[in-house]
Design a protein around this motif. Structure first.
Motif, PDB file in Angstrom:
ATOM      1  N   LYS A 227       0.848  -1.183   0.000  1.00  0.00           N
ATOM      2  CA  LYS A 227       0.000   0.000   0.000  1.00  0.00           C
ATOM      3  C   LYS A 227       0.889   1.241   0.000  1.00  0.00           C
ATOM      4  O   LYS A 227       1.747   1.388   0.858  1.00  0.00           O
ATOM      5  CB  LYS A 227      -0.907   0.018   1.237  1.00  0.00           C
ATOM      6  N   ARG A 229       0.968   5.536  -0.431  1.00  0.00           N
ATOM      7  CA  ARG A 229       0.291   6.820  -0.454  1.00  0.00           C
ATOM      8  C   ARG A 229       1.308   7.907  -0.762  1.00  0.00           C
ATOM      9  O   ARG A 229       2.308   8.033  -0.064  1.00  0.00           O
ATOM     10  CB  ARG A 229      -0.399   7.102   0.884  1.00  0.00           C
ATOM     11  N   GLU A 291      -2.841   6.860  -4.411  1.00  0.00           N
ATOM     12  CA  GLU A 291      -2.819   5.692  -3.537  1.00  0.00           C
ATOM     13  C   GLU A 291      -2.809   4.413  -4.367  1.00  0.00           C
ATOM     14  O   GLU A 291      -3.812   3.703  -4.452  1.00  0.00           O
ATOM     15  CB  GLU A 291      -4.033   5.693  -2.604  1.00  0.00           C
ATOM     16  N   ASN A 293      -1.956   0.471  -5.186  1.00  0.00           N
ATOM     17  CA  ASN A 293      -1.756  -0.792  -4.469  1.00  0.00           C
ATOM     18  C   ASN A 293      -1.227  -1.825  -5.450  1.00  0.00           C
ATOM     19  O   ASN A 293      -1.758  -1.974  -6.552  1.00  0.00           O
ATOM     20  CB  ASN A 293      -3.055  -1.294  -3.837  1.00  0.00           C
ATOM     21  N   TRP A 386       4.325   0.883   8.737  1.00  0.00           N
ATOM     22  CA  TRP A 386       4.382   1.907   7.696  1.00  0.00           C
ATOM     23  C   TRP A 386       5.766   2.520   7.648  1.00  0.00           C
ATOM     24  O   TRP A 386       6.390   2.774   8.680  1.00  0.00           O
ATOM     25  CB  TRP A 386       3.352   3.004   7.957  1.00  0.00           C
ATOM     26  N   SER A 434       3.430   0.564   3.095  1.00  0.00           N
ATOM     27  CA  SER A 434       3.125  -0.474   4.079  1.00  0.00           C
ATOM     28  C   SER A 434       2.954  -1.810   3.352  1.00  0.00           C
ATOM     29  O   SER A 434       2.105  -1.918   2.460  1.00  0.00           O
ATOM     30  CB  SER A 434       1.845  -0.135   4.848  1.00  0.00           C
ATOM     31  N   GLN A 436       1.882  -5.894   3.241  1.00  0.00           N
ATOM     32  CA  GLN A 436       0.977  -6.832   3.894  1.00  0.00           C
ATOM     33  C   GLN A 436       1.002  -8.151   3.146  1.00  0.00           C
ATOM     34  O   GLN A 436       1.038  -8.164   1.902  1.00  0.00           O
ATOM     35  CB  GLN A 436      -0.457  -6.285   3.936  1.00  0.00           C
TER      36      GLN A 436
END
Length: 518
Positions: A227, A229, A291, A293, A386, A434, A436
């Motif tokens: 992620k 931003r 943003e 992904n 993050w 970040s 995940q």
């Protein structure tokens, strides 16, 4: 075509597909020139990297090997020689027996030599790799490794704790495995140095990087969602002050044009005196938020671009031999990242985000320039944490003053006979990242409503009367076929016998869970 064949004692020949006119001539020529054709008399077997000592009953005066890379002969005297197997395969060996000074009393013996794989060497190789396997399992107790030797291929199978440990295991196998393959094959190298070298090279082949097959498995999720931003805030301020005037009297004309233009104009005495005052103060700002992904496997690089491209022509060639080619330069939000899952939820992340926008003020030959913000870094993170790449602040300040020498330096004259401007730009960029660990969605987890699915075409009443451009009844109007459908329904409604067709026409456009019914 002439085919010759033999068994141990009989020589035979056969002519196939020869013209009838030349058959008798060919046979006569063969009988006159070829006395006999000898094939292998016996089969001799020997193991790879082993030898057999052969003692003869008559002196051996000559020996011939078809493929000297498979077997080698070392002759000690005329009655004793040794045959050495170099590598697996088949070849033919021909021996001549007789007295050196009597060429008429010579006997020929031919062998079909088969070199088989040495069971001793294979067992030694298996033991060597077994020791290597035990050593690896001892060094890495959290992993379970099995080394399997298949022909000249080494299979590395098992489970590693994480990707980093799997990399270390494979590096150790490639380094130690090569030495193991070289050390299992030291058979009497003083007597057969060439055979020993060839055998070592063959056995080491199982440990070459190209012959090692990695079948290690790393447990857990190996797909990483990143992620990102990207936020950018730009501010600018501009202040300008200047005045232009023009005075015309009979034979006198005075003008000043340093201000270029004005936002306040005054004309006196019928246009003979004109004043243009320029006093500006402006402020502007822009905010950009992206943003993106991305999902990729552990150890694989993923890239993302959201923006556009513009053409950049390029001349290729020298002098008169030139050609024009064009490539497209991208701009916008670009992202490249390479995640590596190290230990459960610990991820090593290499991320390189870039944000660029077109700068029309930096145009060359009609090709615009780019304002670019980019960063590249590698960090170790836990899942869900993050990474903030901050502090990318840029400030620019510009000031200029244009005046008439002398009178323009006077405080009041500086406004009449000069132009001043001050400009300041501030830009701040913030990047948040970040990682995940994710897995694919199950069938029941797929969202039923996707973006745009609830945007439908309005019917005639909603469009013409209510002035709506989207349907407010959650029913797709489908203007491409709706007039024909209405005409068919009206025609069927007037025919009582065709009531079933009317209902079928209604069912035809019922929207179900799987789309429009047919």
């Amino acid at each position: 075509m002439l085919i010759l064949g033999t068994n141990t004692d009989v020589v035979y020949s056969q002519t196939i597909s020869a013209p009838q006119s030349n058959a008798m001539g060919t046979s006569s020529k063969e009988r006159g020139l070829i006395k006999e054709v000898l094939g292998p008399d016996l089969t001799l077997e020997i193991e790879e990297n082993h030898s057999k000592l052969i003692r003869t009953g008559r002196p051996m005066i000559r020996a011939s090997i078809v493929d000297p890379t498979i077997v080698e002969i070392t002759q000690f005297d005329t009655m004793n020689f040794e045959i050495i197997g170099l590598k697996t395969g088949f070849t033919d060996l021909t021996l001549w027996f007789g007295e050196p000074d009597k060429s008429t009393d010579v006997e020929i013996l031919r062998y079909r030599v088969r070199v088989a794989a040495s069971t001793d060497v294979e067992e030694q190789r298996q033991l060597a790799y077994k020791e290597l396997e035990e050593m690896i399992n001892e060094l890495f107790p959290n992993s379970s490794i099995e080394l399997i030797l298949v022909a000249n291929k080494l299979l590395v199978r098992g489970q590693a704790r994480d990707s980093e440990e799997a990399t270390n295991i494979m590096s150790l196998v490639r380094r130690r495995g090569f030495n193991q393959g070289n050390n299992v094959n030291n058979f009497n190298s003083a007597q057969a140095p060439q055979a020993s070298a060839i055998g070592n090279n063959r056995n080491a082949g199982a440990s070459n990087a190209s012959n090692i097959i990695n079948m290690l498995r790393v447990p857990g999720e190996q797909q990483v969602l990143l992620k990102v931003r990207i936020a950018e805030l730009s501010r600018s301020a501009l202040r300008e002050l200047g005045m232009d005037f023009s005075i015309k009297k009979d034979n006198l004309s005075i003008s000043s044009g340093l201000g270029n233009s004005g936002n306040l104009v005054a004309i006196l005495d019928g246009g003979e005196v004109s004043l243009m005052l320029r006093a500006l103060s402006s402020n502007a700002y822009s905010k950009i938020l992206a943003e993106p992904n991305l999902v990729t496997l552990s150890g694989r690089t993923a890239s993302f671009i959201s923006g556009g491209q513009f053409a950049v022509p390029t001349a290729v060639g020298i002098g008169g031999v030139q050609a024009a080619t064009t490539f497209f330069q991208g701009f916008g939000t670009q992202l490249q990242f390479t995640p590596t899952v190290l230990d459960k939820d610990r991820i090593r992340l290499r991320v390189a985000p870039t944000f660029s926008s077109i700068n029309s003020g930096n145009t060359v030959n009609g090709i615009p320039g780019l304002n670019t913000r980019s960063v590249s870094t590698t960090v170790d993170m836990r899942e869900g944490q993050w990474l903030a790449v901050a502090g990318l602040i840029e400030g620019q300040q510009q000031g200029s003053k244009v005046r008439v020498p002398g009178i323009g330096d006077v405080p009041i004259g500086g406004m009449l006979f000069g132009k001043s401007s001050v400009k300041r730009d501030e830009t701040e960029l913030l990047i948040l990242v970040s990682p995940q660990l994710v897995h694919p969605l199950d069938a029941e987890s797929i969202p039923s409503i996707l973006p745009g699915m609830d945007v439908l075409e309005p019917d005639n009443h909603d469009f013409f009367v209510k002035n709506q451009i989207e349907s407010i009844n959650a029913v797709d109007f489908r203007s491409t076929v709706q007039p024909n459908v209405h005409a068919r329904m009206r025609r069927d409604a007037h025919n009582a016998k065709m009531g079933t067709r009317y209902r079928a026409a209604q069912d035809y456009y019922i929207c179900s869970d799987h789309g429009f019914a047919e």
